[in-house]
Design a protein around this motif. Structure first.
Motif, short mmCIF file in Angstrom:
data_model
loop_
_atom_site.label_atom_id
_atom_site.label_comp_id
_atom_site.label_asym_id
_atom_site.label_seq_id
_atom_site.Cartn_x
_atom_site.Cartn_y
_atom_site.Cartn_z
N SER A 67 5.01 -4.97 -5.39
CA SER A 67 5.51 -6.47 -5.28
C SER A 67 6.21 -6.08 -4.04
CB SER A 67 6.56 -6.51 -6.33
OG SER A 67 6.59 -7.84 -5.51
N SER A 68 5.34 -6.76 -3.32
CA SER A 68 6.19 -7.00 -1.13
C SER A 68 5.84 -8.45 -1.31
CB SER A 68 5.34 -6.28 -1.04
OG SER A 68 3.84 -6.42 -0.36
N ARG A 69 7.26 -8.63 -0.34
CA ARG A 69 7.51 -9.71 -0.24
C ARG A 69 8.09 -9.88 1.19
NH1 ARG A 69 10.68 -12.33 -6.24
NH2 ARG A 69 7.48 -12.33 -7.19
N GLY A 70 7.83 -11.01 2.21
CA GLY A 70 8.52 -10.97 3.03
C GLY A 70 10.15 -11.89 3.24
N GLY A 71 10.16 -12.86 2.04
CA GLY A 71 11.50 -12.80 2.19
C GLY A 71 12.25 -12.78 1.04
N MET A 72 13.51 -13.38 0.43
CA MET A 72 14.41 -12.84 -1.01
C MET A 72 14.17 -13.91 -1.87
SD MET A 72 15.16 -10.12 -0.17
CE MET A 72 16.85 -9.50 -1.06
N TYR A 73 13.77 -13.69 -3.47
CA TYR A 73 12.75 -14.65 -4.27
C TYR A 73 14.15 -14.51 -5.19
CZ TYR A 73 9.95 -16.46 -1.32
OH TYR A 73 8.93 -16.39 -0.09
N ALA A 74 13.79 -12.77 -6.44
CA ALA A 74 14.18 -12.47 -6.50
C ALA A 74 15.32 -12.53 -7.45
CB ALA A 74 14.55 -10.53 -7.23
N ARG B 233 0.99 -1.15 -0.16
CA ARG B 233 0.00 -0.07 -0.16
C ARG B 233 0.59 1.54 -0.06
NH1 ARG B 233 -5.99 -0.52 1.38
NH2 ARG B 233 -6.12 -2.46 1.50
N LYS B 234 1.69 1.48 0.85
CA LYS B 234 3.03 1.99 1.08
C LYS B 234 3.22 2.17 -0.66
CE LYS B 234 4.34 1.57 5.00
NZ LYS B 234 4.73 1.48 6.80
N LEU B 235 3.67 1.28 -1.75
CA LEU B 235 4.27 1.85 -2.55
C LEU B 235 3.61 1.88 -3.57
CD1 LEU B 235 6.63 -1.36 -2.36
CD2 LEU B 235 7.11 0.04 -2.32
N THR B 236 2.43 1.93 -3.28
CA THR B 236 1.52 1.92 -4.62
C THR B 236 0.97 3.94 -4.06
OG1 THR B 236 -0.70 1.33 -3.19
CG2 THR B 236 -0.31 -0.07 -4.90
N ALA B 237 1.02 4.03 -3.36
CA ALA B 237 0.50 5.70 -2.86
C ALA B 237 1.59 6.43 -3.32
CB ALA B 237 0.48 5.67 -1.67
N SER B 238 3.13 5.48 -3.94
CA SER B 238 4.25 6.40 -4.00
C SER B 238 4.43 6.35 -4.97
CB SER B 238 5.82 6.42 -3.11
OG SER B 238 5.15 6.16 -2.01
N ASP C 217 -6.26 3.83 -18.81
CA ASP C 217 -5.52 3.94 -19.23
C ASP C 217 -4.07 3.44 -18.92
OD1 ASP C 217 -6.27 5.73 -21.67
OD2 ASP C 217 -6.24 6.98 -19.92
N ALA C 218 -3.67 3.10 -17.10
CA ALA C 218 -3.35 2.80 -16.79
C ALA C 218 -3.42 2.19 -15.70
CB ALA C 218 -1.86 3.58 -16.67
N VAL C 219 -2.60 1.13 -14.80
CA VAL C 219 -3.57 0.42 -13.85
C VAL C 219 -2.19 0.24 -12.77
CG1 VAL C 219 -4.37 -1.33 -12.89
CG2 VAL C 219 -5.06 -0.55 -14.77
N VAL C 220 -2.03 0.39 -11.96
CA VAL C 220 -1.23 0.73 -10.62
C VAL C 220 -1.52 -1.09 -9.91
CG1 VAL C 220 -0.11 1.13 -8.59
CG2 VAL C 220 -0.39 2.21 -10.78
N ILE C 221 -1.43 -1.67 -9.05
CA ILE C 221 -2.16 -2.71 -8.42
C ILE C 221 -0.92 -3.50 -7.43
CG2 ILE C 221 -2.20 -4.97 -8.70
CD1 ILE C 221 -3.05 -4.77 -11.74
N GLY C 222 -1.14 -3.76 -5.68
CA GLY C 222 -0.41 -3.03 -5.12
C GLY C 222 -0.98 -5.21 -4.88
N ALA C 223 0.18 -5.79 -4.51
CA ALA C 223 0.16 -7.19 -5.19
C ALA C 223 1.20 -7.31 -4.19
CB ALA C 223 0.20 -7.71 -6.10
N ALA D 71 16.45 -4.99 6.64
CA ALA D 71 16.33 -5.84 5.41
C ALA D 71 14.87 -4.37 5.54
CB ALA D 71 15.83 -7.10 5.62
N VAL D 72 13.94 -4.63 5.75
CA VAL D 72 12.74 -3.41 5.38
C VAL D 72 12.79 -2.26 5.18
CG1 VAL D 72 10.58 -2.37 6.39
CG2 VAL D 72 11.39 -4.65 7.45
N GLU D 73 14.38 -1.64 5.95
CA GLU D 73 14.75 0.26 5.66
C GLU D 73 15.15 0.15 4.14
OE1 GLU D 73 17.91 3.72 7.09
OE2 GLU D 73 17.54 1.77 8.00
N GLN D 74 16.02 -1.23 4.03
CA GLN D 74 17.34 -1.28 2.57
C GLN D 74 16.32 -1.45 1.77
OE1 GLN D 74 19.82 -0.79 1.19
NE2 GLN D 74 19.69 -0.60 -0.47
N ALA D 75 14.61 -2.83 0.97
CA ALA D 75 13.63 -2.41 0.58
C ALA D 75 13.16 -1.56 0.17
CB ALA D 75 12.90 -3.70 1.12
N MET D 76 13.33 -0.79 1.11
CA MET D 76 11.90 0.21 1.02
C MET D 76 12.70 1.41 -0.18
SD MET D 76 9.11 0.07 1.61
CE MET D 76 7.70 1.31 1.18
N ILE D 77 14.19 1.64 0.20
CA ILE D 77 14.65 2.61 -0.29
C ILE D 77 15.02 2.42 -1.93
CG2 ILE D 77 17.23 3.72 -0.21
CD1 ILE D 77 17.42 3.10 2.49
#
Length: 211
Positions: free
Chosen positions: A141-148, A20-25, A90-96, A189-195
């Motif tokens: 896209s938000s994920r609790g672990g590391m996948y990519a 939600r924070k990311l879609t708002a941004s 015309d465009a869609v922002v999806i919080g997933a 990790a949360v801080e780094q993810a948001m940065i």
């Protein structure tokens, strides 16, 4: 120029939600780049679409409402509203957010309602053809672990890969992902993810996403 932007959230975590924070941004950045954009907001967690029943599904396909209850007719009308809202954007922002390697069930229920033959795709002799192309989609896209980029991505990513696949099926190929990973791995990790995620947002708009 983007005229209408559909903003979708699906996380059940409210103010604690990373997606939600990311879609708002993302939406704020889009509005700053394009002040005249009209935003439609839909919170799927606050007002989740009901999961499809067999009778509703068959009526959606056949468009025959004979014998349906009043509630089932409401469900058909609601599905039509969701499809029209999606097609009009015309465009869609999806919080997933990733829930158990997949999507929140309200987001899957939304997809089940907009993925309609004759509306967002059609079947032809040479195979299915998407009817909703020409849109830009940004997935937060938000994920609790590391996948990519790890072995877990191929084995357990039924979130981002699924969204790309189903959007592509409807003809949408202009899909960008803003990703925050490791959000359950401690404050640092949360801080780094948001940065990292906000850097991704900045890069999107440097490349004229809002044009």
């Amino acid at each position: 120029m983007t005229k209408t932007l559909l903003h979708i959230d699906s996380s059940a975590l409210g103010d604690f939600s990373t997606s939600r924070k990311l879609t708002a941004s993302i939406v704020r950045a889009w509005q700053q780049a394009n002040p005249h954009v009209r935003v439609t907001y839909r919170d799927l967690a606050a007002a989740p679409p009901a999961h499809l029943t067999g009778r509703v599904m068959m009526a959606m396909r056949s468009r025959d409402l004979t014998g349906l209850s009043d509630e089932e007719r409401v469900q058909i009308a609601f599905s039509d509203d969701l499809v029209e809202e999606f097609l009009a954007a015309d465009a869609v922002v999806i919080g997933a957010p990733m829930y158990n390697f997949s999507l929140p069930t309200p987001l899957k229920a939304w997809i089940d309602r907009i993925a309609q033959a004759g509306r967002t795709f059609k079947y032809t002799e040479s195979g299915p053809v998407g009817l909703a192309g020409g849109k830009r989609v940004v997935i937060a896209s938000s994920r609790g672990g590391m996948y990519a980029g790890t072995p877990l991505e191929a084995a357990l990513d039924h979130q981002e890969a699924y969204l790309r696949g189903v959007l592509g099926f409807t003809g949408i190929t202009d899909v960008a992902i803003v990703r925050a990973e490791g959000t359950n791995m401690g404050p640092e990790a949360v801080e780094q993810a948001m940065i990292s995620a906000h850097e991704q947002i900045e890069r999107l708009f440097v490349t004229s996403l809002a044009a």
